[in-house]
Design an enzyme around this catalytic site. Structure first.
Site, mmCIF file in Angstrom:
data_model
loop_
_atom_site.group_PDB
_atom_site.id
_atom_site.type_symbol
_atom_site.label_atom_id
_atom_site.label_comp_id
_atom_site.label_asym_id
_atom_site.label_seq_id
_atom_site.Cartn_x
_atom_site.Cartn_y
_atom_site.Cartn_z
ATOM 1 N N GLY A 46 -29.770 -140.824 5.368
ATOM 2 C CA GLY A 46 -29.289 -141.913 4.528
ATOM 3 C C GLY A 46 -28.003 -141.574 3.793
ATOM 4 O O GLY A 46 -27.319 -140.611 4.120
ATOM 5 N N GLY A 63 -24.521 -135.957 15.585
ATOM 6 C CA GLY A 63 -23.109 -135.697 15.359
ATOM 7 C C GLY A 63 -22.767 -134.224 15.549
ATOM 8 O O GLY A 63 -23.558 -133.346 15.201
ATOM 9 N N LYS A 84 -20.691 -132.859 13.824
ATOM 10 C CA LYS A 84 -20.491 -132.340 12.469
ATOM 11 C C LYS A 84 -21.524 -131.241 12.202
ATOM 12 O O LYS A 84 -21.205 -130.204 11.629
ATOM 13 C CB LYS A 84 -20.635 -133.487 11.470
ATOM 14 C CG LYS A 84 -21.111 -133.120 10.093
ATOM 15 C CD LYS A 84 -19.973 -132.701 9.240
ATOM 16 C CE LYS A 84 -20.312 -132.239 7.850
ATOM 17 N NZ LYS A 84 -21.642 -132.357 7.353
ATOM 18 N N SER A 142 -19.274 -136.362 4.889
ATOM 19 C CA SER A 142 -20.624 -135.863 4.626
ATOM 20 C C SER A 142 -21.164 -136.588 3.401
ATOM 21 O O SER A 142 -20.410 -136.891 2.466
ATOM 22 C CB SER A 142 -20.565 -134.355 4.336
ATOM 23 O OG SER A 142 -21.776 -133.926 3.750
ATOM 24 N N HIS A 163 -21.896 -141.574 10.211
ATOM 25 C CA HIS A 163 -23.159 -142.120 10.735
ATOM 26 C C HIS A 163 -22.883 -143.363 11.588
ATOM 27 O O HIS A 163 -23.486 -143.549 12.647
ATOM 28 C CB HIS A 163 -24.092 -142.514 9.583
ATOM 29 C CG HIS A 163 -24.517 -141.377 8.704
ATOM 30 N ND1 HIS A 163 -24.089 -141.236 7.406
ATOM 31 C CD2 HIS A 163 -25.348 -140.326 8.923
ATOM 32 C CE1 HIS A 163 -24.640 -140.163 6.858
ATOM 33 N NE2 HIS A 163 -25.400 -139.581 7.759
ATOM 34 N N HIS A 207 -22.340 -143.202 5.892
ATOM 35 C CA HIS A 207 -20.877 -143.295 5.840
ATOM 36 C C HIS A 207 -20.355 -143.511 7.259
ATOM 37 O O HIS A 207 -21.151 -143.658 8.206
ATOM 38 C CB HIS A 207 -20.287 -142.036 5.184
ATOM 39 C CG HIS A 207 -20.789 -140.751 5.791
ATOM 40 N ND1 HIS A 207 -20.462 -140.348 7.074
ATOM 41 C CD2 HIS A 207 -21.622 -139.794 5.304
ATOM 42 C CE1 HIS A 207 -21.048 -139.196 7.327
ATOM 43 N NE2 HIS A 207 -21.777 -138.844 6.276
ATOM 44 N N ARG A 263 -22.803 -135.234 1.258
ATOM 45 C CA ARG A 263 -22.680 -134.265 0.158
ATOM 46 C C ARG A 263 -21.275 -134.244 -0.453
ATOM 47 O O ARG A 263 -21.094 -133.647 -1.511
ATOM 48 C CB ARG A 263 -23.057 -132.857 0.638
ATOM 49 C CG ARG A 263 -24.546 -132.706 0.923
ATOM 50 C CD ARG A 263 -24.923 -131.252 1.167
ATOM 51 N NE ARG A 263 -26.367 -131.065 1.145
ATOM 52 C CZ ARG A 263 -27.130 -130.953 2.240
ATOM 53 N NH1 ARG A 263 -26.581 -131.006 3.434
ATOM 54 N NH2 ARG A 263 -28.426 -130.785 2.134
HETATM 55 P P1 AMP Z 1 -27.325 -136.527 7.901
HETATM 56 O O1 AMP Z 1 -27.618 -137.861 7.314
HETATM 57 O O2 AMP Z 1 -26.278 -135.762 7.166
HETATM 58 O O3 AMP Z 1 -28.572 -135.736 8.184
HETATM 59 O O4 AMP Z 1 -26.675 -136.805 9.321
HETATM 60 C C1 AMP Z 1 -27.313 -137.634 10.268
HETATM 61 C C2 AMP Z 1 -26.543 -137.564 11.557
HETATM 62 O O5 AMP Z 1 -25.209 -138.000 11.340
HETATM 63 C C3 AMP Z 1 -26.456 -136.141 12.136
HETATM 64 O O6 AMP Z 1 -26.563 -136.194 13.549
HETATM 65 C C4 AMP Z 1 -25.075 -135.706 11.701
HETATM 66 O O7 AMP Z 1 -24.496 -134.731 12.533
HETATM 67 C C5 AMP Z 1 -24.322 -137.019 11.809
HETATM 68 N N1 AMP Z 1 -23.108 -136.963 10.976
HETATM 69 C C6 AMP Z 1 -23.039 -136.730 9.642
HETATM 70 N N2 AMP Z 1 -21.749 -136.678 9.254
HETATM 71 C C7 AMP Z 1 -21.002 -136.845 10.362
HETATM 72 C C8 AMP Z 1 -19.608 -136.859 10.628
HETATM 73 N N3 AMP Z 1 -18.709 -136.671 9.654
HETATM 74 N N4 AMP Z 1 -19.198 -137.058 11.898
HETATM 75 C C9 AMP Z 1 -20.098 -137.239 12.898
HETATM 76 N N5 AMP Z 1 -21.424 -137.230 12.718
HETATM 77 C C10 AMP Z 1 -21.876 -137.031 11.469
#
Ligand code: AMP
Length: 280
Positions: free
Chosen positions: A31, A147, A149, A185, A37, A34, A187
């Site tokens: 969640g 991602g 990332k 991110s 996602h 951005h 964060r």
């Molecule tokens: P998270 O919500 O941070 O756990 O991320 C969920 C998914 O979104 C994961 O597969 C991440 O790698 C992807 N993601 C987060 N930030 C980015 C980004 N800047 N570029 C590409 N994918 C992202």
């Protein structure tokens, strides 16, 4: 767009699609969505008839001194972004729904998860792999998008799916950056203005190394020196700056196979990661 709060509703929704011969792609997230996602959602839409986004801050992937309690949450904002992006459903479970009180079964990848983030976050990838397998089983998706990332995470999930014969196609999506280069991110919200400026060293570092790699440099130590020359003066506390083979996530001295340059640095209380894939 459906808001799915129970496993039964999620399964019933997906089964109705499957009955019509339609496929489902899952985008697992924590969640506070951005553009990074949303880029995954776009790829998911291109690869299946329906897209589900899961929004779940998974407690089992956070260590005791990490930011589980203060991880940013804004479901209304997530819902509106998903709506605009044409998502078919958000799976939004609670901790109680996801984990039985006496949960005792884990997915432990035993090789790729030992280096990079796995060194300082020893239980992290066990939590990630376990929750992803649960999400795959709940949503019965045919495709899941991750991602780059979180490059190590994407490689570990692809390995788990291969090793455990999970009938799902894993797609690795490009890393999306803010206009100034910082990897997007959830964060980043924690960063003060000056920490954000300092953290730009991460993208400068990976770009500098990538430029040298593209010009033909294959020595990891030369590429790492170039990355360090940006990060060292930035004031952050370095967790790692490494070049690893993508196959095994172990250091390589000369890049003769697909590799990954990955960095993790703490600015204030915020630990950030960035990376670049080094592929001929
Ligand atoms: P998270 O919500 O941070 O756990 O991320 C969920 C998914 O979104 C994961 O597969 C991440 O790698 C992807 N993601 C987060 N930030 C980015 C980004 N800047 N570029 C590409 N994918 C992202």
């Amino acid at each position: 767009m459906k808001i799915l709060r129970s496993i039964e509703d999620t399964r019933a929704t997906v089964q109705a699609w499957h009955k019509k011969g339609e496929t489902v792609a899952l985008v697992p997230t924590m969640g506070y969505l951005h553009q990074g996602h949303l880029s995954l959602v776009k790829i998911a839409k291109e690869n299946a008839d329906h897209v589900l986004v899961s929004v779940f801050v998974n407690p089992t992937q956070f260590g005791p001194n990490e930011d589980f309690d203060k991880y940013p949450r804004d479901f209304e904002h997530d819902e509106s972004l998903c709506n605009q992006a044409g998502v078919d459903g958000i799976f939004y479970p609670t901790k109680e729904l996801t984990y039985a009180e006496d949960h005792s079964t884990w997915v432990q990848e035993e090789n790729l998860s030992k280096t990079l983030c796995g060194v300082t976050r020893p239980i992290h990838f066990r939590g990630v792999a376990t929750v992803c397998l649960k999400l795959f089983n709940i949503t019965q998706c045919q495709v899941a998008v991750f991602g780059r990332k979180d490059a190590q995470q994407a490689l570990i999930i692809a390995r788990m799916v291969r090793d455990l014969n999970v009938p799902i196609k894993i797609i690795k999506a490009p890393l999306i950056r803010e206009e100034d280069g910082l990897a997007r991110s959830s964060r980043n919200k924690y960063l003060s203005k000056s920490e954000h400026q300092q953290a730009l060293a991460l993208s400068r570092a990976v770009f500098k190394a990538k430029k040298l790699f593209d010009a033909g440099e294959r020595s990891s130590s030369v590429l790492l020196d170039a990355a360090h020359s940006e990060i060292d003066p930035s004031g952050g506390i370095i967790d790692y700056v490494e070049i690893m083979s993508q196959r095994a996530l172990r250091p390589i001295a000369t890049i003769t196979e697909p590799a990954l340059l990955a960095v993790a640095v703490k600015y204030g209380k915020t630990r950030l990661i960035d990376n670049v894939f080094l592929e001929v």
